[in-house]
Design a protein around this motif. Structure first.
Motif, mmCIF file in Angstrom:
data_model
loop_
_atom_site.group_PDB
_atom_site.id
_atom_site.type_symbol
_atom_site.label_atom_id
_atom_site.label_comp_id
_atom_site.label_asym_id
_atom_site.label_seq_id
_atom_site.Cartn_x
_atom_site.Cartn_y
_atom_site.Cartn_z
ATOM 1 N N TRP A 3 -9.820 -1.584 8.813
ATOM 2 C CA TRP A 3 -9.727 -0.271 9.463
ATOM 3 C C TRP A 3 -9.949 -0.401 10.961
ATOM 4 O O TRP A 3 -9.200 0.171 11.756
ATOM 5 C CB TRP A 3 -10.785 0.668 8.871
ATOM 6 N N TRP A 50 -5.854 -0.870 11.329
ATOM 7 C CA TRP A 50 -5.355 0.477 11.031
ATOM 8 C C TRP A 50 -5.499 1.438 12.212
ATOM 9 O O TRP A 50 -4.507 2.028 12.676
ATOM 10 C CB TRP A 50 -6.085 1.017 9.802
ATOM 11 N N THR A 66 -7.562 1.655 -2.089
ATOM 12 C CA THR A 66 -8.015 0.582 -1.208
ATOM 13 C C THR A 66 -8.677 -0.543 -2.000
ATOM 14 O O THR A 66 -8.358 -1.718 -1.812
ATOM 15 C CB THR A 66 -8.995 1.128 -0.155
ATOM 16 N N ASP A 102 -7.112 -4.342 -2.254
ATOM 17 C CA ASP A 102 -7.937 -5.401 -1.677
ATOM 18 C C ASP A 102 -8.447 -6.358 -2.759
ATOM 19 O O ASP A 102 -8.708 -7.535 -2.484
ATOM 20 C CB ASP A 102 -9.128 -4.805 -0.918
ATOM 21 N N HIS A 125 -12.479 -3.902 3.939
ATOM 22 C CA HIS A 125 -11.710 -2.718 4.333
ATOM 23 C C HIS A 125 -12.204 -2.108 5.643
ATOM 24 O O HIS A 125 -11.416 -1.516 6.395
ATOM 25 C CB HIS A 125 -11.717 -1.677 3.211
ATOM 26 N N ARG A 148 0.823 -1.205 0.000
ATOM 27 C CA ARG A 148 0.000 0.000 0.000
ATOM 28 C C ARG A 148 0.864 1.265 0.000
ATOM 29 O O ARG A 148 0.629 2.207 -0.762
ATOM 30 C CB ARG A 148 -0.931 0.032 1.223
#
Length: 398
Positions: free
Chosen positions: A316, A320, A236, A240, A312, A229
């Motif tokens: 997150w 993340w 994203t 992915d 995602h 990334r």
């Protein structure tokens, strides 16, 4: 991530609702046809959950879990009833000229033009912002004054909405009203209403040291993911949705051909998004290591233990956000990894046209309008090259 699985030859649905993992068994045999049937149901469930209008007991009335979600179901029902026109029979709606009916018909007749991600965004705008205000009104009752007041109310919302977002909401309203006016011979009320001025896009890339710290601190099973990334600039949905068939180790290139949106592979954001991204040595090595983990078991480069694409939102929430908090780095969107790539390439002195192609930009305009102000901070030059040129010239004359 929601999925369809099989147990003893019968299919069941596996998904999360209100923070609880739910598995609902069906009597359907495990076949391609039945899987497609459940995929359509699961897609509807997922969208309704995201929009806050999923009622568990309506879909699974005989489930033992239904009673567990009584409170969540009541909240969803209240929201669903508030937007009742969206779930009414379409033909019944079209006999009237109410805004909700027009919004639904406009949405459905334009689906063929839109990519899945855009479909979701439009549906979200209609359900969350337009229907609560205009859903109970007839088209002829909507006035210029009410439209301007609606925009003012959007601007006053907390947390604050950006001018760009407000323009998107207003643009959707304008298109629905224009279609209604054309169909029912009504006056155009959305006229001479200017869009809000949108300032220059602000980005917040990570420094080289912050990027290094993030990659070193992240969970081992996500280290390769974030190397790719940070050092390729993939969006994203692109990273992915990356599949092994699009990884060319011989040419050291990543072929960007599809993107993952709401769990579904689909077309890319723009025509220029279709591109070949060159692998730097760290990216090549990360993908080589990743192949040892997923290359023989999953078509996707980065996937779950169940060999399904990453969600995602789940990444997150679980990876993340906690990682930034752990390192005491002020929060920023995962999309900033892409902005970081751009600023690092610019700071390293790469050709702007090459950078634009790598990022999937149609031209170099965005590089110079959005990213260029970060370059001096990365190179620590701030005009030093020009000073050196002048000094060399003076030295030669002397």
């Amino acid at each position: 991530m929601a999925s369809i699985r099989s147990r003893n030859g019968k299919l069941f649905i596996d998904f999360y609702y209100a923070g609880v993992r739910c598995r609902e068994q069906t009597d359907l045999d495990d076949s391609v046809l039945n899987r497609r049937k459940l995929e359509r149901l699961l897609n509807t469930i997922t969208q309704d959950i995201n929009l806050g209008i999923f009622v568990y007991r309506d879909v699974f009335p005989h489930s033992n879990k239904a009673a567990q979600f009584t409170e969540a179901d009541e909240q969803a029902l209240r929201k669903k009833q508030h937007n009742v026109h969206l779930v009414m029979d379409r033909q019944q709606k079209l006999r009237s000229t109410d805004f909700a009916a027009m919004a639904v018909d406009w949405y459905e007749t334009n689906l063929c033009r839109w990519q899945p991600g855009y479909q979701y965004n439009i549906r979200l705008i209609i359900n969350t912002y337009l229907l609560p205000v205009f859903g109970s009104q007839q088209l002829h009752e909507i006035t210029r004054a009410s439209i301007l007041q609606f925009r003012a109310d959007l601007a006053a919302l907390k947390p604050e909405k950006s001018a760009d977002f407000i323009n998107h909401v207003m643009g959707t309203l304008r298109m629905i009203l224009a279609e209604g006016a054309a169909r029912y011979n009504l006056p155009q009320v959305f006229t001479n209403i200017k869009t809000l001025r949108v300032g220059q896009t602000e980005v917040n890339p990570f420094t080289l040291q912050q990027m290094h710290n993030l990659i070193e601190a992240v969970r081992a099973d996500f280290k390769n993911y974030y190397i790719v990334r940070f050092l390729t600039g993939l969006r994203t949905g692109e990273v992915d949705g990356l599949q092994w068939k699009y990884v060319d180790f011989d040419r050291r290139q990543i072929l960007v051909r599809e993107a993952l949106t709401d769990g579904k592979l689909g077309p890319l954001k723009t025509p220029s998004s279709r591109r070949e991204v060159d692998m730097s040595t760290p990216v090549y090595e990360a993908l080589f290591l990743q192949y040892e983990q997923t290359g023989k078991t999953c078509p996707f480069v980065f996937c779950t233990r169940a060999n399904t694409p990453l969600d995602h939102r789940n990444v997150w929430d679980r990876i993340w956000a906690p990682l930034l908090k752990q390192l005491d780095i002020p929060y920023r969107r995962p999309y900033e990894t892409r902005h970081t790539t751009a600023t690092l390439w610019l700071g390293a002195g790469e050709n702007p046209e090459w950078i634009a192609r790598q990022l999937g930009h149609a031209n170099t305009k965005m590089l110079f309008t959005v990213y260029s102000r970060y370059v001096p901070n990365l190179t620590r030059q701030d005009g030093a090259s020009f000073e050196q040129l002048l000094k060399s010239h003076r030295d030669k004359k002397g």
